[in-house]
Design a protein around this motif. Sequence first.
Motif, short mmCIF file in Angstrom:
data_model
loop_
_atom_site.label_atom_id
_atom_site.label_comp_id
_atom_site.label_asym_id
_atom_site.label_seq_id
_atom_site.Cartn_x
_atom_site.Cartn_y
_atom_site.Cartn_z
N ASN A 141 0.84 -1.26 -0.03
CA ASN A 141 -0.01 0.11 0.06
C ASN A 141 0.91 1.29 -0.03
O ASN A 141 0.52 2.37 0.81
CB ASN A 141 -0.97 0.06 1.28
N ARG A 224 1.54 -1.14 4.84
CA ARG A 224 1.33 -2.68 5.61
C ARG A 224 2.87 -3.39 5.49
O ARG A 224 3.48 -3.67 4.35
CB ARG A 224 0.59 -3.85 4.79
N ASP A 251 -7.05 0.04 0.04
CA ASP A 251 -6.84 -0.58 1.29
C ASP A 251 -7.37 0.42 2.38
O ASP A 251 -7.88 -0.08 3.46
CB ASP A 251 -5.45 -0.81 1.42
N VAL A 267 -4.39 -4.53 6.33
CA VAL A 267 -5.51 -4.72 5.47
C VAL A 267 -5.02 -5.41 4.29
O VAL A 267 -4.12 -4.78 3.52
CB VAL A 267 -6.16 -3.50 5.15
N ARG A 268 -5.65 -6.58 3.72
CA ARG A 268 -5.28 -7.01 2.67
C ARG A 268 -6.39 -7.19 1.49
O ARG A 268 -7.13 -7.93 1.75
CB ARG A 268 -4.33 -8.46 2.79
#
Length: 377
Positions: A141, A224, A251, A267-268
């Motif tokens: 991200n 991330r 994301d 967050v994925r």
Amino acid sequence: GAAAPPAVPLARLFRAAAAPPVLVAVPGGNKKRKRSEEGEKVSEDQSSSVIQEPPVKAKKARKKERSEAEKKLSERENALEQADDDEDQKLFQNKAKQKKKASQALTKSVVNSAAGSTVKQQKRKRVSDETAERRTVFVGNLPVSCTVQVLKSLFKKYGQIQSIRFRSLIPAEDTVSKKVAAIKHKMHPNAKFINAYVVFKEECDAQKALKENGTEIASGFHIRVDTASKTSSHDNKRSVFLGNLAYDIRDDAVREHFHVCGDVVGVRVVRDRRTGLGKGFGYVLFENTDAVHLALKLNNSVLMGRKIRVQRVADKSKAQKSPDLSRASKDRVDKKKNKEKSCSNDSFVGEKATPLKKSTKPKRLKPVPRSKPGKNK
């Protein structure tokens, strides 16, 4: 001693072969004689013809004999030549086969040795890859504008950086490769983010760098940071599965939506490699398990104009051993499936019954062939 007798007839035959020029010369002599006879005007044509006839006949007979002998000789010669050709061909084929075998053996040995070396290389590569993976940090991200310098300045405080490589680049055109797109900075206009791998010289430095997870590198870009090795722990108890997500979702939009539940670790959104668009599902990892209970309440909540699905992440290893109480709804679904299966089993029995009817038909047909021989009688 045995080779001597055939030599005599062969010599004769060779003489016969030399005969045609002699035969050609004979009519020429006749012409000369005719000319001399015409000049002298001697009417001895009959006598000359009488004298000449017997030798001509004899010559003809000889010619026939010779021609027969010639035929035999030519046949023999042809047969011999053919035999020689056949032998030569066989020899050639054998040589070719031997060459082929030799080349095959060579290639096999080369391939085997190459295979051996490649296996060794692969083993070495695996070992080096594993050690490299432990020293590598995945950074997700990142904004498209992110550069190597930006990442270096962010991570150099944890230790010496060996290399930085960007991934998930979406080229502006299909014809341009990702590498060229990265060099020329020709990204797709819809591409909002990229990912990167930061390789440290020491494994402990990579572990320290994980602290950067969740930091806001730019407005609306919480990065991330995770270990690149497969041993990275994705705690399913602290995670939720998301479905029916918008394809162009970011994301951070997911992070904001679930921030109410508790601190979001990561967050994925699962995306397509080629286009970078979301595949409609993803995961959210929370700091605490309590956040999961609150997140499940957001099931059917609207995010970017879509009702999203929020579920617990099923632990595959546990699911095989014992069913959880939390998945009572799934058990119900399974029961329904079982009922459907039982119905299908009944229908399958029905399908089985149809061949039995078929099997009764031949019994009815049996008396027909019996009656036929009776008619014949």
